[in-house]
Design an enzyme around this catalytic site. Structure first.
Site, short mmCIF file in Angstrom:
data_model
loop_
_atom_site.label_atom_id
_atom_site.label_comp_id
_atom_site.label_asym_id
_atom_site.label_seq_id
_atom_site.Cartn_x
_atom_site.Cartn_y
_atom_site.Cartn_z
N HIS A 20 0.62 -16.05 -11.11
CA HIS A 20 1.08 -14.67 -11.34
C HIS A 20 2.61 -14.62 -11.33
CE1 HIS A 20 1.15 -10.33 -11.19
NE2 HIS A 20 1.85 -10.36 -10.06
N GLU A 60 1.03 6.27 -7.57
CA GLU A 60 1.80 5.91 -8.77
C GLU A 60 1.83 7.03 -9.81
OE1 GLU A 60 1.59 1.74 -9.89
OE2 GLU A 60 1.92 2.31 -11.96
N ASN A 116 6.22 -2.53 -10.95
CA ASN A 116 5.65 -3.31 -12.05
C ASN A 116 6.72 -3.93 -12.94
OD1 ASN A 116 2.83 -3.02 -11.64
ND2 ASN A 116 3.09 -0.86 -12.13
N LYS A 120 -3.49 -0.97 -3.34
CA LYS A 120 -4.13 -1.17 -4.65
C LYS A 120 -5.18 -2.26 -4.51
CE LYS A 120 -0.66 0.24 -8.03
NZ LYS A 120 0.26 -0.23 -9.08
N ARG A 136 6.43 4.66 -8.08
CA ARG A 136 5.76 3.40 -7.75
C ARG A 136 5.71 2.45 -8.94
NH1 ARG A 136 0.45 2.15 -3.99
NH2 ARG A 136 0.44 -0.09 -4.44
N LYS A 144 8.67 -2.25 -0.34
CA LYS A 144 7.39 -1.78 -0.89
C LYS A 144 6.89 -0.56 -0.10
CE LYS A 144 3.12 -2.79 -3.02
NZ LYS A 144 2.20 -3.72 -3.62
N HIS A 162 5.92 -6.95 -15.09
CA HIS A 162 4.47 -7.13 -15.07
C HIS A 162 3.79 -6.75 -16.39
CE1 HIS A 162 5.26 -7.71 -10.86
NE2 HIS A 162 3.99 -7.86 -10.56
N HIS A 192 1.43 -9.59 -17.10
CA HIS A 192 -0.03 -9.46 -17.12
C HIS A 192 -0.59 -9.89 -18.48
CE1 HIS A 192 -0.41 -6.36 -13.59
NE2 HIS A 192 -0.27 -7.60 -13.17
N ARG A 201 -19.34 4.14 -0.04
CA ARG A 201 -18.26 5.06 -0.46
C ARG A 201 -16.98 4.89 0.36
NH1 ARG A 201 -22.54 8.87 -0.92
NH2 ARG A 201 -23.29 8.86 -3.06
N GLU A 214 8.10 -12.29 -6.88
CA GLU A 214 8.01 -10.88 -6.45
C GLU A 214 9.18 -10.53 -5.53
OE1 GLU A 214 5.96 -8.72 -7.64
OE2 GLU A 214 4.22 -9.83 -8.38
N1 GLY Z 1 1.88 -4.47 -7.23
C1 GLY Z 1 2.31 -3.21 -7.67
C2 GLY Z 1 1.95 -2.10 -6.75
O1 GLY Z 1 1.40 -2.34 -5.68
O2 GLY Z 1 2.17 -0.96 -7.06
#
Ligand code: GLY
Length: 364
Positions: free
Chosen positions: A265, A237, A245, A143, A241, A227, A248, A252, A121, A185
């Site tokens: 990517h 998010e 993206n 993330k 946040r 960031k 993306h 994606h 956990r 990025e």
């Molecule tokens: N890569 C997008 C984020 O970390 O929110």
């Protein structure tokens, strides 16, 4: 050494260190973060030499880590890889006091991070990213995820690393397409938050692509600062946040439909940012000159702004409907009003289809 802290709710903190030679100080940092528990070094199996260096650094503090290789590449960011890692952690009898160290690129960081989020956990996590992409994005902000056949990063957890150790030396042997991938990025950060960073890149791109250490340190530190600011204001998010993206949603979808690993990517995000820039122009009046600056930088880096071969529109749309930003079946895009001023909004499918055709997708 540059140090950037992400302030998080409940008095938590995630600290990013950037400098050459940090892999040799890994053991010192783990112990310095206040734990005496056992350590699992989870590494990309292609990084044997670096893993030996990291192991030696941990051993110098008097502990033998459990050393666990992971298969490389986005195609291995699967539940099968994750399940094998869970079993390996249990086999090594790691307890709740243990620390998982993720040594590798975004795939290693995501899988090892998700294992750390879920094993017993949740156990401590240190990220030691070795690609530019992981250093400026994937390893920072907590993330973690694996891919499904249906789409990228569809199963995961938020789990903040206590520390992110960015060793700039690891970039000296990074394949050029991986350097370009990370740079997509960096351009993204310029568009979403820092026009000055775009100006700096316009002036210093040759040094960055030539891997000048101080130029690399600058782009990594500025990207991590941006960031950290965004994640510090919206860790889970619920709003802001999402601007991370940018590019993306389509990016994606391209990765999913082309097959994981076909496009890097960054290449997919570069095409996605180009399409999102056009949509921003149409819907929000994003200035043509700003869009052209972004595209020009992407091309100078050697990133694509169109698909190399057509992909069908309908599977791309279907992948986008599964995007985590979609609500009630409507695809939502991150768009730019001006450089640094972003908005998230739903877009009707006919307009998305048009944007996809403009980047070279094929209608049935
Ligand atoms: N890569 C997008 C984020 O970390 O929110």
């Amino acid at each position: 050494m540059r140090t950037i802290a992400i302030p998080l709710p409940d008095a938590r903190r995630s600290v990013i260190h950037i400098a050459p030679g940090l892999i040799d100080r890994l053991g010192e940092f783990i112990r310095g973060s206040g734990t005496s528990g056992s350590i699992a070094l989870v590494y990309d199996c292609k990084l044997e030499a670096l893993a030996r260096q990291a192991t030696a650094s941990i051993e110098a503090t008097g502990t033998s880590p459990s050393v666990i290789p992971l298969p490389s590449g986005e195609a291995n960011k699967t539940v099968a890889t994750l399940a094998a890692l869970w079993e390996a952690l249990a086999e090594a009898e790691l307890d709740r006091e243990c620390t998982v160290v993720a040594l590798g690129g975004g795939v290693t960081g995501d899988v090892a991070g998700f294992a750390a989020a879920t094993y017993l956990r949740g156990v401590r996590l240190i990220q030691a990213p070795t690609t530019l992409l992981a250093q400026v994005d994937a390893s920072v902000g907590g993330k973690t995820a694996i891919d499904l056949i249906a789409g990228k990063n569809l199963v995961g957890a938020f789990h903040q690393p206590e520390g992110v150790l960015i060793d700039i030396d690891s970039l000296s042997t990074l394949p050029p397409d991986q350097l370009r991938s990370g740079m997509a990025e960096v351009v993204k950060y310029g568009v979403i938050a820092d026009p000055e960073l775009l100006g700096w890149l316009e002036r210093h791109l040759d040094q960055v692509l030539g891997r000048d250490p101080s130029a690399l340190e600058h782009v990594i530190a500025r990207s991590c600062e941006i960031k950290a600011d965004v994640v510090g204001s919206d860790e889970r998010e619920s709003g802001r946040r999402a601007i991370l993206n940018y590019g993306h949603t389509i990016g994606h979808a391209i990765e999913t439909v082309a097959g994981y690993g076909h496009y890097t990517h960054g290449a997919a995000v570069s095409i996605g940012m180009t399409a999102a820039g056009e949509l921003s122009r149409e819907l929000l009046g994003f200035p043509k000159s700003s869009h052209e600056r972004m595209v020009e930088l992407l091309l100078r880096i050697g990133l694509p702004i169109r698909l190399e071969a057509p992909l069908p529109v309908e599977p791309l749309l279907s992948a986008m409907r599964k995007d985590k930003k979609a609500r009630a079946g409507r695809v939502r895009f991150v768009l730019a009003r001006t450089l640094g001023e972003m908005e998230v909004r739903p877009i009707e499918e006919p307009m998305i289809q048009e944007a996809l055709r403009a980047i070279g997708a094929a209608s049935p």
